[in-house]
Design an enzyme around this catalytic site. Sequence first.
Site, mmCIF file in Angstrom:
data_model
loop_
_atom_site.group_PDB
_atom_site.id
_atom_site.type_symbol
_atom_site.label_atom_id
_atom_site.label_comp_id
_atom_site.label_asym_id
_atom_site.label_seq_id
_atom_site.Cartn_x
_atom_site.Cartn_y
_atom_site.Cartn_z
ATOM 1 N N ARG A 171 0.825 -1.219 0.000
ATOM 2 C CA ARG A 171 0.000 0.000 0.000
ATOM 3 C C ARG A 171 0.853 1.261 0.000
ATOM 4 O O ARG A 171 0.366 2.344 -0.289
ATOM 5 C CB ARG A 171 -0.840 0.058 1.276
ATOM 6 C CG ARG A 171 -2.014 -0.855 1.233
ATOM 7 C CD ARG A 171 -2.703 -0.837 2.591
ATOM 8 N NE ARG A 171 -3.743 -1.830 2.596
ATOM 9 C CZ ARG A 171 -5.004 -1.587 2.955
ATOM 10 N NH1 ARG A 171 -5.355 -0.407 3.339
ATOM 11 N NH2 ARG A 171 -5.892 -2.549 2.916
ATOM 12 N N HIS A 192 11.573 -23.069 14.850
ATOM 13 C CA HIS A 192 12.934 -23.435 14.449
ATOM 14 C C HIS A 192 13.510 -24.624 15.214
ATOM 15 O O HIS A 192 14.095 -25.523 14.636
ATOM 16 C CB HIS A 192 13.873 -22.239 14.625
ATOM 17 C CG HIS A 192 13.376 -20.988 13.969
ATOM 18 N ND1 HIS A 192 13.016 -20.953 12.653
ATOM 19 C CD2 HIS A 192 13.192 -19.734 14.440
ATOM 20 C CE1 HIS A 192 12.633 -19.719 12.340
ATOM 21 N NE2 HIS A 192 12.732 -18.965 13.408
HETATM 22 O O1 LIG Z 1 12.961 -16.234 13.243
HETATM 23 C C1 LIG Z 1 13.640 -15.718 14.097
HETATM 24 O O2 LIG Z 1 14.963 -15.987 14.139
HETATM 25 C C2 LIG Z 1 15.875 -15.063 14.747
HETATM 26 C C3 LIG Z 1 17.169 -15.824 14.978
HETATM 27 O O3 LIG Z 1 17.690 -16.271 13.773
HETATM 28 P P1 LIG Z 1 19.029 -15.646 13.215
HETATM 29 O O4 LIG Z 1 19.259 -16.391 11.953
HETATM 30 O O5 LIG Z 1 18.786 -14.183 13.010
HETATM 31 O O6 LIG Z 1 20.070 -15.904 14.249
HETATM 32 C C4 LIG Z 1 15.324 -14.498 16.033
HETATM 33 O O7 LIG Z 1 16.163 -13.466 16.489
HETATM 34 C C5 LIG Z 1 13.941 -13.949 15.818
HETATM 35 O O8 LIG Z 1 13.394 -13.495 17.034
HETATM 36 C C6 LIG Z 1 13.040 -14.994 15.224
HETATM 37 O O9 LIG Z 1 11.782 -14.420 14.867
#
Ligand SMILES: O=C1O[C@H](COP(=O)(O)O)[C@@H](O)[C@H](O)[C@H]1O
Length: 509
Positions: A57, A239
Amino acid sequence: MLTLMTTKPTTKPTVKTVTFLILGAGGDLTQRLLLPGLGSLLAVEPERDVRVIGADRADLTDASFRSLVGDRLKQGGASAATARKVSGKARYIKADLLDPSALTDLIAAAEGELVIYFALPPAISMKVSAELEKLDLPAKTRLGLEKPFGSDQTSARRFNKQLQRVVGEDRIFRVDHFLGVSTVLNLIGLRFANRLLQPVWNSEHIERVEIIYDEDLALEGRAGYYDNAGALRDMLQSHLLQILAIFAMEPIASLDPQELADLKAQVLRATSIWDGDPQTYAKRARYTAGSIAGRAVPSYAKEKGVDPARGTETLAQLTVQVANNRWSGVPFVLRSGKALGAARKQIIVYFRDVPHLPVGFVGDHTGDAMIIDLKPGRVSFKLSMNAEGDPLDLEQKTLTAELANAQMTAYGEVLRYLLDDNQLLSVRADTAELCWKIVAPAIKAFEEDRVPLQRYKAGSDGPAGWLSADSVAIGATDTGASDLTGSRGARDKTKAARPVAKLAKSPGA
Ligand SMILES: O=C1O[C@H](COP(=O)(O)O)[C@@H](O)[C@H](O)[C@H]1O
Protein backbone atom coordinates in the site's frame (compact mmCIF):
# COMPACT_ATOMS: atom_id res chain seq x y z
CA MET A 1 41.09 -27.02 9.66
CA LEU A 2 39.04 -30.02 8.65
CA THR A 3 36.08 -29.61 6.36
CA LEU A 4 33.49 -32.24 7.02
CA MET A 5 30.79 -31.54 4.55
CA THR A 6 29.53 -28.90 2.20
CA THR A 7 25.94 -28.22 1.28
CA LYS A 8 25.46 -29.21 -2.31
CA PRO A 9 22.85 -27.53 -4.44
CA THR A 10 20.23 -30.08 -5.36
CA THR A 11 19.74 -28.49 -8.73
CA LYS A 12 22.09 -26.83 -11.15
CA PRO A 13 21.66 -23.08 -11.61
CA THR A 14 19.14 -22.49 -14.36
CA VAL A 15 18.33 -19.53 -16.52
CA LYS A 16 14.58 -19.88 -16.45
CA THR A 17 12.76 -16.66 -15.72
CA VAL A 18 11.05 -16.50 -12.34
CA THR A 19 8.96 -13.61 -11.08
CA PHE A 20 9.39 -13.04 -7.37
CA LEU A 21 6.24 -11.18 -6.37
CA ILE A 22 6.61 -9.82 -2.84
CA LEU A 23 3.35 -8.99 -1.13
CA GLY A 24 4.26 -6.53 1.61
CA ALA A 25 7.33 -5.20 -0.19
CA GLY A 26 7.38 -2.03 1.89
CA GLY A 27 7.91 -3.93 5.13
CA ASP A 28 10.83 -4.68 7.35
CA LEU A 29 11.14 -8.35 6.36
CA THR A 30 11.59 -7.49 2.69
CA GLN A 31 14.31 -4.98 3.38
CA ARG A 32 16.11 -6.73 6.20
CA LEU A 33 16.03 -10.36 5.09
CA LEU A 34 14.41 -11.16 1.74
CA LEU A 35 16.24 -8.81 -0.60
CA PRO A 36 19.65 -9.25 1.07
CA GLY A 37 18.99 -13.00 1.01
CA LEU A 38 18.27 -12.82 -2.70
CA GLY A 39 21.44 -10.75 -3.08
CA SER A 40 23.47 -13.45 -1.38
CA LEU A 41 21.97 -16.04 -3.74
CA LEU A 42 22.74 -13.89 -6.76
CA ALA A 43 26.30 -13.45 -5.53
CA VAL A 44 26.75 -17.19 -6.01
CA GLU A 45 24.46 -17.62 -9.03
CA PRO A 46 24.50 -14.29 -10.87
CA GLU A 47 23.09 -15.80 -14.04
CA ARG A 48 19.64 -16.26 -12.51
CA ASP A 49 16.84 -14.36 -14.20
CA VAL A 50 14.73 -13.12 -11.28
CA ARG A 51 12.10 -10.46 -11.89
CA VAL A 52 11.23 -8.76 -8.63
CA ILE A 53 7.81 -7.19 -8.31
CA GLY A 54 7.06 -5.42 -5.06
CA ALA A 55 3.46 -4.80 -4.03
CA ASP A 56 2.20 -2.89 -1.05
CA ARG A 57 0.00 0.00 0.00
CA ALA A 58 3.00 2.27 0.55
CA ASP A 59 3.61 5.14 -1.83
CA LEU A 60 6.77 3.89 -3.48
CA THR A 61 7.63 4.47 -7.12
CA ASP A 62 9.31 2.14 -9.58
CA ALA A 63 12.43 4.27 -9.28
CA SER A 64 12.58 4.31 -5.48
CA PHE A 65 11.85 0.57 -5.32
CA ARG A 66 14.57 -0.17 -7.89
CA SER A 67 17.06 1.77 -5.88
CA LEU A 68 16.01 -0.09 -2.71
CA VAL A 69 16.28 -3.45 -4.48
CA GLY A 70 19.71 -2.57 -5.89
CA ASP A 71 21.02 -1.46 -2.50
CA ARG A 72 19.72 -4.50 -0.67
CA LEU A 73 20.98 -6.95 -3.28
CA LYS A 74 24.44 -5.43 -3.00
CA GLN A 75 24.19 -5.52 0.76
CA GLY A 76 23.54 -9.26 0.44
CA GLY A 77 26.68 -9.67 -1.66
CA ALA A 78 25.48 -9.38 -5.27
CA SER A 79 27.96 -7.62 -7.53
CA ALA A 80 27.10 -4.11 -8.70
CA ALA A 81 26.47 -5.45 -12.21
CA THR A 82 24.12 -8.22 -11.03
CA ALA A 83 22.29 -5.85 -8.69
CA ARG A 84 21.88 -3.40 -11.57
CA LYS A 85 20.63 -6.12 -13.91
CA VAL A 86 17.98 -7.38 -11.46
CA SER A 87 16.93 -4.06 -9.95
CA GLY A 88 16.70 -2.49 -13.43
CA LYS A 89 13.86 -4.89 -14.24
CA ALA A 90 12.18 -4.62 -10.82
CA ARG A 91 8.76 -3.05 -10.58
CA TYR A 92 6.71 -1.63 -7.76
CA ILE A 93 2.94 -1.78 -7.93
CA LYS A 94 0.94 0.06 -5.30
CA ALA A 95 -1.93 -2.22 -4.46
CA ASP A 96 -4.63 -3.03 -1.96
CA LEU A 97 -3.81 -6.69 -1.56
CA LEU A 98 -7.35 -7.53 -0.53
CA ASP A 99 -8.73 -6.18 -3.79
CA PRO A 100 -9.17 -9.03 -6.32
CA SER A 101 -8.68 -6.74 -9.33
CA ALA A 102 -5.39 -5.45 -7.90
CA LEU A 103 -4.24 -9.05 -7.37
CA THR A 104 -5.27 -9.88 -10.95
CA ASP A 105 -3.10 -7.01 -12.21
CA LEU A 106 -0.15 -8.15 -10.13
CA ILE A 107 -0.39 -11.67 -11.51
CA ALA A 108 -0.72 -10.37 -15.06
CA ALA A 109 2.54 -8.45 -14.62
CA ALA A 110 4.47 -11.68 -13.94
CA GLU A 111 6.84 -13.23 -16.48
CA GLY A 112 7.99 -16.85 -16.48
CA GLU A 113 7.21 -18.90 -13.39
CA LEU A 114 5.50 -17.07 -10.55
CA VAL A 115 6.49 -17.16 -6.90
CA ILE A 116 4.17 -15.19 -4.63
CA TYR A 117 5.85 -14.37 -1.34
CA PHE A 118 3.67 -13.35 1.60
CA ALA A 119 5.78 -10.89 3.58
CA LEU A 120 2.65 -10.08 5.54
CA PRO A 121 1.21 -10.60 9.02
CA PRO A 122 -0.54 -14.00 9.26
CA ALA A 123 -4.08 -12.59 9.49
CA ILE A 124 -3.59 -10.60 6.28
CA SER A 125 -1.95 -13.58 4.56
CA MET A 126 -5.07 -15.60 5.32
CA LYS A 127 -7.32 -12.95 3.78
CA VAL A 128 -5.11 -12.46 0.73
CA SER A 129 -4.99 -16.19 0.08
CA ALA A 130 -8.81 -16.30 0.25
CA GLU A 131 -8.84 -13.73 -2.57
CA LEU A 132 -6.18 -15.58 -4.56
CA GLU A 133 -8.34 -18.68 -4.41
CA LYS A 134 -10.82 -16.96 -6.70
CA LEU A 135 -8.22 -16.21 -9.39
CA ASP A 136 -6.67 -18.25 -12.15
CA LEU A 137 -3.00 -18.54 -11.32
CA PRO A 138 -0.36 -19.49 -13.89
CA ALA A 139 0.73 -23.13 -13.88
CA LYS A 140 3.54 -23.84 -11.38
CA THR A 141 2.71 -20.81 -9.23
CA ARG A 142 4.31 -21.24 -5.82
CA LEU A 143 3.45 -19.58 -2.51
CA GLY A 144 6.17 -18.63 -0.03
CA LEU A 145 5.08 -18.04 3.56
CA GLU A 146 6.70 -16.82 6.72
CA LYS A 147 6.11 -18.14 10.20
CA PRO A 148 4.05 -18.08 12.32
CA PHE A 149 1.97 -20.64 10.46
CA GLY A 150 -1.15 -20.07 12.53
CA SER A 151 -1.27 -19.47 16.27
CA ASP A 152 -2.27 -22.96 17.39
CA GLN A 153 -3.00 -26.33 15.83
CA THR A 154 -6.55 -25.43 14.84
CA SER A 155 -5.70 -22.12 13.19
CA ALA A 156 -2.68 -23.69 11.48
CA ARG A 157 -4.95 -26.38 10.03
CA ARG A 158 -7.47 -23.77 8.90
CA PHE A 159 -4.72 -21.73 7.26
CA ASN A 160 -3.23 -24.79 5.59
CA LYS A 161 -6.61 -25.77 4.17
CA GLN A 162 -7.09 -22.23 2.89
CA LEU A 163 -3.69 -22.23 1.18
CA GLN A 164 -4.32 -25.65 -0.33
CA ARG A 165 -7.42 -24.26 -2.00
CA VAL A 166 -5.13 -21.81 -3.85
CA VAL A 167 -2.44 -24.27 -4.98
CA GLY A 168 -1.52 -27.85 -4.08
CA GLU A 169 0.63 -28.58 -1.02
CA ASP A 170 3.49 -29.34 -3.44
CA ARG A 171 3.48 -25.64 -4.35
CA ILE A 172 3.36 -24.26 -0.82
CA PHE A 173 6.71 -23.32 0.69
CA ARG A 174 6.55 -22.58 4.41
CA VAL A 175 9.83 -20.87 5.01
CA ASP A 176 11.90 -21.61 8.09
CA HIS A 177 15.24 -19.95 7.59
CA PHE A 178 16.83 -22.34 10.11
CA LEU A 179 16.34 -25.04 7.51
CA GLY A 180 18.48 -22.93 5.21
CA VAL A 181 21.35 -22.94 7.66
CA SER A 182 23.89 -25.20 6.02
CA THR A 183 24.78 -26.70 9.35
CA VAL A 184 21.38 -28.36 9.48
CA LEU A 185 22.02 -30.07 6.16
CA ASN A 186 25.52 -30.77 7.37
CA LEU A 187 23.92 -32.53 10.30
CA ILE A 188 22.41 -35.05 7.93
CA GLY A 189 25.76 -35.55 6.22
CA LEU A 190 27.69 -35.80 9.47
CA ARG A 191 25.38 -38.44 10.84
CA PHE A 192 24.69 -40.53 7.78
CA ALA A 193 28.08 -40.41 6.11
CA ASN A 194 30.01 -41.58 9.15
CA ARG A 195 30.11 -45.17 10.27
CA LEU A 196 31.45 -43.93 13.57
CA LEU A 197 28.36 -41.90 14.39
CA GLN A 198 25.53 -43.81 12.79
CA PRO A 199 25.43 -46.76 15.22
CA VAL A 200 25.50 -44.54 18.31
CA TRP A 201 22.63 -42.26 17.28
CA ASN A 202 20.11 -43.71 19.73
CA SER A 203 19.15 -44.03 23.38
CA GLU A 204 21.57 -46.86 23.97
CA HIS A 205 24.51 -44.49 23.59
CA ILE A 206 23.08 -41.01 23.92
CA GLU A 207 21.94 -39.82 27.32
CA ARG A 208 20.61 -36.36 26.57
CA VAL A 209 20.42 -33.81 23.76
CA GLU A 210 20.22 -30.05 24.09
CA ILE A 211 19.31 -27.65 21.33
CA ILE A 212 20.19 -24.17 22.51
CA TYR A 213 19.75 -20.87 20.67
CA ASP A 214 20.66 -18.10 23.10
CA GLU A 215 20.89 -14.68 21.51
CA ASP A 216 22.76 -11.65 22.77
CA LEU A 217 20.35 -9.42 20.87
CA ALA A 218 17.43 -7.90 22.73
CA LEU A 219 14.10 -6.85 21.27
CA GLU A 220 15.56 -4.83 18.37
CA GLY A 221 12.36 -2.79 17.97
CA ARG A 222 10.18 -5.82 17.21
CA ALA A 223 7.69 -5.45 20.08
CA GLY A 224 4.72 -5.38 17.68
CA TYR A 225 5.39 -8.98 16.74
CA TYR A 226 7.42 -10.36 19.63
CA ASP A 227 5.27 -9.19 22.54
CA ASN A 228 2.44 -11.31 21.15
CA ALA A 229 4.70 -14.28 20.49
CA GLY A 230 7.38 -14.74 23.14
CA ALA A 231 10.34 -17.09 22.99
CA LEU A 232 8.32 -20.32 23.06
CA ARG A 233 6.28 -19.50 19.96
CA ASP A 234 8.97 -17.44 18.23
CA MET A 235 11.77 -20.00 18.43
CA LEU A 236 10.92 -23.33 20.06
CA GLN A 237 7.61 -24.04 18.32
CA SER A 238 9.18 -23.37 14.95
CA HIS A 239 12.93 -23.43 14.45
CA LEU A 240 14.08 -25.63 17.31
CA LEU A 241 11.48 -28.33 16.72
CA GLN A 242 12.53 -28.40 13.07
CA ILE A 243 16.12 -29.00 14.14
CA LEU A 244 14.99 -31.68 16.59
CA ALA A 245 13.03 -33.41 13.84
CA ILE A 246 16.06 -33.55 11.56
CA PHE A 247 18.38 -34.61 14.35
CA ALA A 248 16.14 -37.42 15.58
CA MET A 249 14.70 -38.78 12.34
CA GLU A 250 15.15 -42.31 11.07
CA PRO A 251 17.76 -42.90 8.34
CA ILE A 252 17.03 -41.12 5.10
CA ALA A 253 17.71 -42.82 1.78
CA SER A 254 18.08 -39.73 -0.38
CA LEU A 255 17.68 -35.99 -0.04
CA ASP A 256 14.19 -36.26 -1.39
CA PRO A 257 11.86 -33.51 -0.09
CA GLN A 258 8.94 -35.87 0.39
CA GLU A 259 11.02 -38.41 2.26
CA LEU A 260 12.56 -35.77 4.50
CA ALA A 261 9.13 -34.32 5.28
CA ASP A 262 7.78 -37.81 6.05
CA LEU A 263 10.68 -38.59 8.39
CA LYS A 264 10.39 -35.26 10.19
CA ALA A 265 6.65 -35.73 10.65
CA GLN A 266 7.24 -39.20 12.05
CA VAL A 267 9.52 -37.76 14.76
CA LEU A 268 7.17 -34.91 15.58
CA ARG A 269 4.22 -37.26 15.93
CA ALA A 270 6.17 -39.09 18.65
CA THR A 271 7.27 -35.89 20.41
CA SER A 272 5.61 -34.43 23.51
CA ILE A 273 6.54 -32.59 26.67
CA TRP A 274 8.51 -34.80 29.05
CA ASP A 275 6.15 -36.84 31.24
CA GLY A 276 3.27 -34.73 29.89
CA ASP A 277 4.14 -32.26 32.65
CA PRO A 278 4.59 -28.67 31.43
CA GLN A 279 4.65 -27.31 34.97
CA THR A 280 7.93 -29.08 35.59
CA TYR A 281 9.41 -29.29 32.11
CA ALA A 282 8.49 -25.91 30.63
CA LYS A 283 10.25 -22.82 31.94
CA ARG A 284 9.91 -19.15 31.14
CA ALA A 285 11.69 -15.98 32.09
CA ARG A 286 11.99 -12.37 31.07
CA TYR A 287 15.00 -10.06 31.07
CA THR A 288 15.38 -7.07 33.32
CA ALA A 289 17.70 -4.10 32.73
CA GLY A 290 21.36 -4.92 32.30
CA SER A 291 24.15 -4.55 29.83
CA ILE A 292 25.53 -6.68 27.03
CA ALA A 293 29.11 -6.10 25.92
CA GLY A 294 29.04 -2.63 27.45
CA ARG A 295 25.70 -1.72 25.83
CA ALA A 296 22.93 -0.76 28.26
CA VAL A 297 19.76 -2.79 27.72
CA PRO A 298 16.48 -1.63 29.27
CA SER A 299 14.22 -4.05 31.03
CA TYR A 300 11.96 -5.91 28.56
CA ALA A 301 8.91 -4.49 30.32
CA LYS A 302 10.14 -0.95 29.54
CA GLU A 303 10.86 -1.60 25.84
CA LYS A 304 8.79 0.53 23.46
CA GLY A 305 5.55 -1.19 22.49
CA VAL A 306 5.66 -3.85 25.20
CA ASP A 307 2.63 -4.42 27.39
CA PRO A 308 4.19 -5.66 30.66
CA ALA A 309 0.86 -7.16 31.75
CA ARG A 310 1.00 -9.66 28.91
CA GLY A 311 3.67 -11.62 30.72
CA THR A 312 5.58 -12.37 27.52
CA GLU A 313 8.66 -14.52 28.11
CA THR A 314 11.98 -13.66 26.48
CA LEU A 315 13.58 -16.98 27.42
CA ALA A 316 11.90 -20.37 27.21
CA GLN A 317 13.09 -23.88 27.88
CA LEU A 318 11.21 -27.07 27.21
CA THR A 319 12.19 -30.67 27.79
CA VAL A 320 10.53 -33.07 25.38
CA GLN A 321 10.54 -36.81 24.79
CA VAL A 322 10.50 -38.62 21.48
CA ALA A 323 8.54 -41.71 22.36
CA ASN A 324 9.82 -44.23 19.85
CA ASN A 325 12.16 -47.16 19.74
CA ARG A 326 15.24 -45.04 19.00
CA TRP A 327 14.79 -42.29 21.57
CA SER A 328 12.65 -43.55 24.43
CA GLY A 329 14.04 -42.19 27.71
CA VAL A 330 16.28 -39.52 26.14
CA PRO A 331 15.41 -35.96 27.17
CA PHE A 332 15.67 -33.33 24.46
CA VAL A 333 16.08 -29.90 25.99
CA LEU A 334 15.08 -26.99 23.74
CA ARG A 335 15.98 -23.51 24.86
CA SER A 336 16.11 -20.06 23.34
CA GLY A 337 16.14 -16.55 24.66
CA LYS A 338 17.05 -12.96 24.05
CA ALA A 339 19.43 -10.50 25.73
CA LEU A 340 21.71 -13.17 27.12
CA GLY A 341 25.33 -12.46 27.89
CA ALA A 342 26.68 -14.69 25.15
CA ALA A 343 25.28 -15.87 21.86
CA ARG A 344 25.24 -19.64 22.14
CA LYS A 345 23.80 -21.62 19.25
CA GLN A 346 24.52 -25.28 19.75
CA ILE A 347 23.27 -28.81 19.61
CA ILE A 348 24.93 -30.77 22.40
CA VAL A 349 24.79 -34.54 22.38
CA TYR A 350 25.80 -36.12 25.69
CA PHE A 351 26.99 -39.70 25.43
CA ARG A 352 26.50 -42.28 28.14
CA ASP A 353 29.46 -43.41 30.21
CA VAL A 354 31.24 -46.58 29.13
CA PRO A 355 29.93 -49.65 30.98
CA HIS A 356 33.37 -50.41 32.44
CA LEU A 357 36.62 -48.51 32.71
CA PRO A 358 39.64 -50.82 32.78
CA VAL A 359 40.89 -51.07 36.35
CA GLY A 360 44.01 -49.00 36.71
CA PHE A 361 42.83 -45.90 34.89
CA VAL A 362 41.96 -42.85 36.93
CA GLY A 363 40.82 -39.34 36.08
CA ASP A 364 37.99 -37.89 34.09
CA HIS A 365 36.34 -40.29 31.69
CA THR A 366 32.74 -39.09 31.88
CA GLY A 367 30.93 -36.36 30.04
CA ASP A 368 31.85 -37.33 26.48
CA ALA A 369 29.86 -35.14 24.16
CA MET A 370 29.50 -33.95 20.61
CA ILE A 371 28.88 -30.24 20.22
CA ILE A 372 27.54 -28.90 16.96
CA ASP A 373 27.84 -25.14 16.74
CA LEU A 374 25.21 -23.75 14.42
CA LYS A 375 26.83 -20.37 13.87
CA PRO A 376 29.55 -20.55 12.76
CA GLY A 377 29.28 -24.17 11.69
CA ARG A 378 31.62 -26.30 13.77
CA VAL A 379 31.64 -29.73 15.32
CA SER A 380 33.57 -30.66 18.44
CA PHE A 381 33.99 -33.91 20.26
CA LYS A 382 34.74 -33.90 23.96
CA LEU A 383 36.51 -37.20 24.56
CA SER A 384 38.35 -38.89 27.39
CA MET A 385 41.99 -39.50 26.51
CA ASN A 386 45.17 -40.55 28.12
CA ALA A 387 46.84 -37.50 29.54
CA GLU A 388 50.34 -36.41 28.82
CA GLY A 389 52.60 -37.29 31.68
CA ASP A 390 50.89 -40.12 33.50
CA PRO A 391 49.17 -42.16 30.75
CA LEU A 392 46.84 -43.79 33.27
CA ASP A 393 45.44 -40.42 34.25
CA LEU A 394 42.56 -39.76 31.83
CA GLU A 395 41.40 -36.30 30.99
CA GLN A 396 39.05 -34.78 28.49
CA LYS A 397 40.21 -33.17 25.31
CA THR A 398 38.15 -31.38 22.73
CA LEU A 399 38.68 -32.09 19.05
CA THR A 400 37.20 -29.47 16.81
CA ALA A 401 36.60 -29.21 13.09
CA GLU A 402 35.08 -26.37 11.14
CA LEU A 403 32.03 -27.12 9.07
CA ALA A 404 31.96 -25.55 5.64
CA ASN A 405 30.67 -22.01 5.75
CA ALA A 406 27.41 -21.34 3.98
CA GLN A 407 27.88 -19.81 0.57
CA MET A 408 24.94 -17.52 1.18
CA THR A 409 22.64 -16.37 3.97
CA ALA A 410 20.02 -18.73 5.35
CA TYR A 411 17.36 -16.75 3.49
CA GLY A 412 19.43 -17.02 0.33
CA GLU A 413 19.42 -20.80 0.70
CA VAL A 414 15.69 -21.13 1.28
CA LEU A 415 14.98 -18.72 -1.58
CA ARG A 416 17.19 -20.78 -3.87
CA TYR A 417 15.09 -23.86 -3.19
CA LEU A 418 11.85 -21.90 -3.54
CA LEU A 419 12.87 -20.37 -6.87
CA ASP A 420 13.99 -23.81 -8.07
CA ASP A 421 10.71 -25.43 -7.03
CA ASN A 422 12.41 -27.81 -4.60
CA GLN A 423 10.64 -28.34 -1.28
CA LEU A 424 13.57 -29.86 0.59
CA LEU A 425 13.91 -26.89 2.93
CA SER A 426 10.26 -26.06 3.41
CA VAL A 427 7.92 -26.97 6.25
CA ARG A 428 5.08 -29.27 5.23
CA ALA A 429 1.54 -28.56 6.45
CA ASP A 430 1.34 -31.52 8.83
CA THR A 431 4.65 -30.72 10.53
CA ALA A 432 3.61 -27.10 11.07
CA GLU A 433 0.44 -28.36 12.77
CA LEU A 434 2.32 -30.98 14.82
CA CYS A 435 4.71 -28.37 16.16
CA TRP A 436 1.76 -26.42 17.58
CA LYS A 437 0.37 -29.59 19.10
CA ILE A 438 3.67 -30.30 20.90
CA VAL A 439 3.94 -26.90 22.55
CA ALA A 440 0.22 -26.43 23.26
CA PRO A 441 0.34 -27.74 26.88
CA ALA A 442 3.23 -25.37 27.65
CA ILE A 443 1.44 -22.39 26.11
CA LYS A 444 -1.63 -23.23 28.18
CA ALA A 445 0.42 -23.59 31.37
CA PHE A 446 2.07 -20.20 30.69
CA GLU A 447 -1.29 -18.56 30.00
CA GLU A 448 -2.81 -19.99 33.15
CA ASP A 449 0.23 -18.84 35.15
CA ARG A 450 1.00 -22.37 36.28
CA VAL A 451 4.63 -21.80 35.33
CA PRO A 452 6.25 -18.86 37.13
CA LEU A 453 7.67 -16.07 34.98
CA GLN A 454 11.22 -15.85 36.29
CA ARG A 455 13.59 -12.92 35.81
CA TYR A 456 17.15 -12.70 34.51
CA LYS A 457 19.38 -9.73 34.03
CA ALA A 458 20.12 -8.74 30.43
CA GLY A 459 23.69 -9.80 29.78
CA SER A 460 23.54 -12.73 32.21
CA ASP A 461 23.36 -16.45 31.40
CA GLY A 462 19.68 -16.59 32.32
CA PRO A 463 18.19 -17.87 35.57
CA ALA A 464 20.47 -20.18 37.52
CA GLY A 465 19.75 -23.88 37.60
CA TRP A 466 17.97 -24.28 34.29
CA LEU A 467 20.84 -25.98 32.53
CA SER A 468 22.93 -28.76 34.03
CA ALA A 469 26.47 -28.06 35.22
CA ASP A 470 28.00 -29.81 32.22
CA SER A 471 25.95 -27.68 29.83
CA VAL A 472 26.93 -24.48 31.61
CA ALA A 473 30.55 -25.59 31.45
CA ILE A 474 30.37 -26.32 27.73
CA GLY A 475 28.71 -22.94 27.19
CA ALA A 476 31.60 -21.28 29.00
CA THR A 477 34.13 -23.02 26.80
CA ASP A 478 34.96 -21.79 23.37
CA THR A 479 35.14 -25.15 21.65
CA GLY A 480 36.76 -23.48 18.66
CA ALA A 481 39.74 -22.60 20.81
CA SER A 482 40.73 -26.23 21.06
CA ASP A 483 42.57 -28.01 18.34
CA LEU A 484 42.64 -31.42 16.75
CA THR A 485 45.74 -32.55 18.55
CA GLY A 486 44.54 -31.43 21.94
CA SER A 487 47.86 -29.75 22.68
CA ARG A 488 48.74 -28.95 26.25
CA GLY A 489 47.99 -25.25 25.74
CA ALA A 490 44.54 -25.87 24.34
CA ARG A 491 43.76 -28.47 26.95
CA ASP A 492 44.83 -26.27 29.80
CA LYS A 493 42.64 -23.49 28.50
CA THR A 494 39.68 -25.83 28.24
CA LYS A 495 40.29 -27.22 31.70
CA ALA A 496 40.55 -23.82 33.26
CA ALA A 497 37.23 -22.75 31.78
CA ARG A 498 35.39 -25.93 32.63
CA PRO A 499 34.84 -27.66 35.91
CA VAL A 500 34.83 -31.44 35.65
CA ALA A 501 31.69 -32.16 33.67
CA LYS A 502 29.54 -34.78 35.33
CA LEU A 503 26.38 -35.79 33.57
CA ALA A 504 23.19 -35.04 35.38
CA LYS A 505 20.98 -38.10 35.49
CA SER A 506 17.74 -36.12 35.59
CA PRO A 507 15.98 -35.21 32.34
CA GLY A 508 17.23 -31.67 32.78
CA ALA A 509 13.98 -30.03 33.71
O1 LIG B 1 12.96 -16.23 13.24
C1 LIG B 1 13.64 -15.72 14.10
O2 LIG B 1 14.96 -15.99 14.14
C2 LIG B 1 15.88 -15.06 14.75
C3 LIG B 1 17.17 -15.82 14.98
O3 LIG B 1 17.69 -16.27 13.77
P1 LIG B 1 19.03 -15.65 13.21
O4 LIG B 1 19.26 -16.39 11.95
O5 LIG B 1 18.79 -14.18 13.01
O6 LIG B 1 20.07 -15.90 14.25
C4 LIG B 1 15.32 -14.50 16.03
O7 LIG B 1 16.16 -13.47 16.49
C5 LIG B 1 13.94 -13.95 15.82
O8 LIG B 1 13.39 -13.49 17.03
C6 LIG B 1 13.04 -14.99 15.22
O9 LIG B 1 11.78 -14.42 14.87
